[in-house]
Design a protein around this motif. Structure first.
Motif, PDB file in Angstrom:
ATOM      1  N   UNK A  39       0.702  -1.261  -0.052  1.00 48.53           N
ATOM      2  CA  UNK A  39      -0.001  -0.116   0.027  1.00 48.53           C
ATOM      3  C   UNK A  39       0.916   1.311  -0.083  1.00 48.53           C
ATOM      4  N   UNK A  40       1.896   1.317   0.750  1.00 52.79           N
ATOM      5  CA  UNK A  40       2.829   2.651   0.698  1.00 52.79           C
ATOM      6  C   UNK A  40       3.503   2.631  -0.472  1.00 52.79           C
ATOM      7  N   UNK A  41       4.052   1.590  -1.304  1.00 46.00           N
ATOM      8  CA  UNK A  41       4.467   1.546  -2.539  1.00 46.00           C
ATOM      9  C   UNK A  41       3.633   2.341  -3.418  1.00 46.00           C
ATOM     10  N   UNK A  42       2.475   1.810  -3.496  1.00 45.69           N
ATOM     11  CA  UNK A  42       1.258   2.331  -4.279  1.00 45.69           C
ATOM     12  C   UNK A  42       1.123   3.831  -4.048  1.00 45.69           C
ATOM     13  N   UNK A  43       1.025   4.139  -2.800  1.00 48.32           N
ATOM     14  CA  UNK A  43       0.864   5.667  -2.363  1.00 48.32           C
ATOM     15  C   UNK A  43       2.070   6.278  -3.032  1.00 48.32           C
ATOM     16  N   UNK A  44       3.071   5.959  -2.658  1.00 51.32           N
ATOM     17  CA  UNK A  44       4.360   6.638  -3.325  1.00 51.32           C
ATOM     18  C   UNK A  44       4.344   6.852  -4.983  1.00 51.32           C
ATOM     19  N   UNK A  45       4.250   5.422  -5.442  1.00 48.71           N
ATOM     20  CA  UNK A  45       4.311   5.806  -6.691  1.00 48.71           C
ATOM     21  C   UNK A  45       3.145   6.607  -7.612  1.00 48.71           C
ATOM     22  N   UNK A  46       1.953   6.719  -6.896  1.00 55.82           N
ATOM     23  CA  UNK A  46       1.064   7.512  -7.447  1.00 55.82           C
ATOM     24  C   UNK A  46       1.282   8.990  -7.461  1.00 55.82           C
ATOM     25  N   UNK A  47       1.884   9.402  -6.238  1.00 55.26           N
ATOM     26  CA  UNK A  47       2.511  10.636  -6.165  1.00 55.26           C
ATOM     27  C   UNK A  47       3.525  10.881  -7.103  1.00 55.26           C
ATOM     28  N   UNK A  57      10.384   6.525 -13.540  1.00 51.80           N
ATOM     29  CA  UNK A  57      11.275   5.202 -13.748  1.00 51.80           C
ATOM     30  C   UNK A  57      11.097   4.494 -12.592  1.00 51.80           C
ATOM     31  N   UNK A  58      11.375   3.080 -12.494  1.00 48.49           N
ATOM     32  CA  UNK A  58      11.415   2.548 -11.265  1.00 48.49           C
ATOM     33  C   UNK A  58      12.271   3.042 -10.345  1.00 48.49           C
ATOM     34  N   UNK A  59      13.601   3.338 -10.901  1.00 51.89           N
ATOM     35  CA  UNK A  59      14.633   3.820 -10.029  1.00 51.89           C
ATOM     36  C   UNK A  59      14.197   5.182  -9.383  1.00 51.89           C
ATOM     37  N   UNK A  60      13.563   5.958  -9.848  1.00 53.68           N
ATOM     38  CA  UNK A  60      12.731   7.097  -9.109  1.00 53.68           C
ATOM     39  C   UNK A  60      12.128   6.960  -7.883  1.00 53.68           C
ATOM     40  N   UNK A 116      10.185  -6.749  -6.423  1.00 54.55           N
ATOM     41  CA  UNK A 116       9.744  -8.003  -5.661  1.00 54.55           C
ATOM     42  C   UNK A 116       8.108  -7.870  -5.631  1.00 54.55           C
ATOM     43  N   UNK A 117       7.680  -6.485  -5.553  1.00 52.94           N
ATOM     44  CA  UNK A 117       6.274  -6.512  -5.432  1.00 52.94           C
ATOM     45  C   UNK A 117       5.606  -6.004  -6.908  1.00 52.94           C
ATOM     46  N   UNK A 118       6.320  -5.478  -7.408  1.00 53.57           N
ATOM     47  CA  UNK A 118       5.783  -5.071  -9.078  1.00 53.57           C
ATOM     48  C   UNK A 118       6.863  -5.277 -10.016  1.00 53.57           C
ATOM     49  N   UNK A 119       6.953  -6.343 -10.793  1.00 48.56           N
ATOM     50  CA  UNK A 119       7.956  -6.620 -11.869  1.00 48.56           C
ATOM     51  C   UNK A 119       8.233  -5.487 -12.775  1.00 48.56           C
ATOM     52  N   UNK A 120       7.252  -4.647 -13.033  1.00 48.02           N
ATOM     53  CA  UNK A 120       7.449  -3.374 -14.071  1.00 48.02           C
ATOM     54  C   UNK A 120       6.847  -2.485 -13.687  1.00 48.02           C
ATOM     55  N   UNK A 121       7.326  -1.352 -14.259  1.00 50.35           N
ATOM     56  CA  UNK A 121       6.680  -0.066 -14.211  1.00 50.35           C
ATOM     57  C   UNK A 121       5.010  -0.125 -14.703  1.00 50.35           C
ATOM     58  N   UNK A 122       4.810  -0.813 -15.883  1.00 54.73           N
ATOM     59  CA  UNK A 122       3.585  -1.025 -16.292  1.00 54.73           C
ATOM     60  C   UNK A 122       2.488  -1.564 -15.187  1.00 54.73           C
ATOM     61  N   UNK A 123       2.909  -2.497 -14.614  1.00 50.83           N
ATOM     62  CA  UNK A 123       2.210  -3.291 -13.653  1.00 50.83           C
ATOM     63  C   UNK A 123       2.165  -2.489 -12.269  1.00 50.83           C
ATOM     64  N   UNK A 124       2.993  -1.684 -11.997  1.00 51.04           N
ATOM     65  CA  UNK A 124       2.763  -0.921 -10.917  1.00 51.04           C
ATOM     66  C   UNK A 124       1.829   0.289 -11.208  1.00 51.04           C
ATOM     67  N   UNK A 125       1.762   0.764 -12.323  1.00 53.72           N
ATOM     68  CA  UNK A 125       0.994   1.914 -12.901  1.00 53.72           C
ATOM     69  C   UNK A 125      -0.539   1.133 -12.906  1.00 53.72           C
ATOM     70  N   UNK A 126      -0.573  -0.011 -13.134  1.00 53.93           N
ATOM     71  CA  UNK A 126      -1.816  -0.535 -13.538  1.00 53.93           C
ATOM     72  C   UNK A 126      -2.333  -0.937 -12.165  1.00 53.93           C
ATOM     73  N   UNK A 127      -1.772  -1.059 -11.164  1.00 54.71           N
ATOM     74  CA  UNK A 127      -2.108  -1.432  -9.889  1.00 54.71           C
ATOM     75  C   UNK A 127      -2.582  -0.332  -9.293  1.00 54.71           C
ATOM     76  N   UNK A 128      -1.854   0.965  -9.548  1.00 58.04           N
ATOM     77  CA  UNK A 128      -2.406   2.347  -9.019  1.00 58.04           C
ATOM     78  C   UNK A 128      -3.493   2.545  -9.417  1.00 58.04           C
ATOM     79  N   UNK A 129      -4.010   2.502 -10.830  1.00 55.48           N
ATOM     80  CA  UNK A 129      -5.122   2.744 -11.393  1.00 55.48           C
ATOM     81  C   UNK A 129      -6.219   1.757 -10.861  1.00 55.48           C
ATOM     82  N   UNK A 130      -5.878   0.574 -10.590  1.00 53.14           N
ATOM     83  CA  UNK A 130      -7.065  -0.320  -9.892  1.00 53.14           C
ATOM     84  C   UNK A 130      -7.283   0.126  -8.766  1.00 53.14           C
ATOM     85  N   UNK A 131      -6.231   0.421  -8.049  1.00 52.29           N
ATOM     86  CA  UNK A 131      -6.575   0.967  -6.476  1.00 52.29           C
ATOM     87  C   UNK A 131      -7.567   2.093  -6.513  1.00 52.29           C
ATOM     88  N   UNK A 132      -6.971   2.995  -7.187  1.00 50.53           N
ATOM     89  CA  UNK A 132      -7.927   4.496  -7.192  1.00 50.53           C
ATOM     90  C   UNK A 132      -9.271   4.233  -7.807  1.00 50.53           C
TER      91      UNK A 132
END
Length: 219
Positions: free
Chosen positions: A27-35, A46-49, A63-79
């Protein structure tokens, strides 16, 4: 969703998670990534950022999100999930007063739509979708398409009872949501106006519900 305070051991923007559960870390990763996505845009992020903003390693992030695309999709799904879930409950509720149901649906929809997080997500998708059409598809299937389907099924139920006359419930659902949003959402999203007050939202919603119900009433 906000990570529980006890899971944080420092202040944003760079935070390390202490004794946090896997769910809290996610949840914390998603919150920071969304910002970060909202501030820098999808393409420039970037994932580095994101890892740097988290104060951890890229290995932990991957470990939690194998790619930026999957991380962004998770942010979208949550929101989108935060908006969609209560609206589905309203659409599925029993009752024979369509106008009242549409008012409840519309009020919940518009209130959620004007939350800062929802506005940020809309702006990000709108700004980046031409270069990255996949994120537009992610957004549509995670939010709008679910809402259209829920409202379409509701109108279908009332049509089957003979309470409305409609041969295209999907079209009617889209027109109702379009009337509800009108130009209010666009003005706020592009920064021309501040979020409308509750009275303005209610006036728009009630007017749209009345138009739709009367337009579909049996003659």
């Amino acid at each position: 969703m906000v990570t529980k305070p006890e899971a944080l051991t420092c202040s944003p923007p760079k935070c390390r998670l202490g004794r946090a559960s896997p769910d809290e870390r996610r949840e914390h990763i998603l919150a920071v990534a969304a910002r970060v996505f909202a501030e820098d845009g999808y393409g420039a992020t970037s994932m580095s950022t994101i890892a740097a903003r988290l104060g951890g390693s890229k290995a932990t992030l991957y470990k939690y999100f194998p790619s930026k695309e999957l991380l962004f999709e998770a942010v979208i799904q949550q929101r989108c999930g935060e908006v969609v879930a209560p609206l589905q409950a309203i659409a599925e509720a029993d009752g024979d007063d369509l106008e009242a149901l549409l008012v409840s649906f519309g009020l919940q929809f518009m209130t959620a739509l004007f939350q800062p997080e929802a506005i940020e997500l809309y702006r990000t998708v709108h700004a980046e979708s031409r270069r990255f059409p996949e994120i537009a598809a992610m957004f549509m299937r995670s939010g709008p398409e679910i809402l259209f389907e829920a409202l379409t099924q509701t109108l279908q139920r009332f049509a089957e009872r003979g309470q409305i006359v409609s041969t295209d419930q999907r079209l009617a659902a889209g027109q109702f949501l379009g009337m509800v949003k009108a130009d209010l959402h666009m003005r706020v999203a592009i920064g021309l106006e501040a979020t409308p007050d509750a009275a303005t939202i209610e006036r728009e919603v009630r007017h749209a519900a009345r138009i739709l119900v009367r337009g579909l009433a049996p003659r």
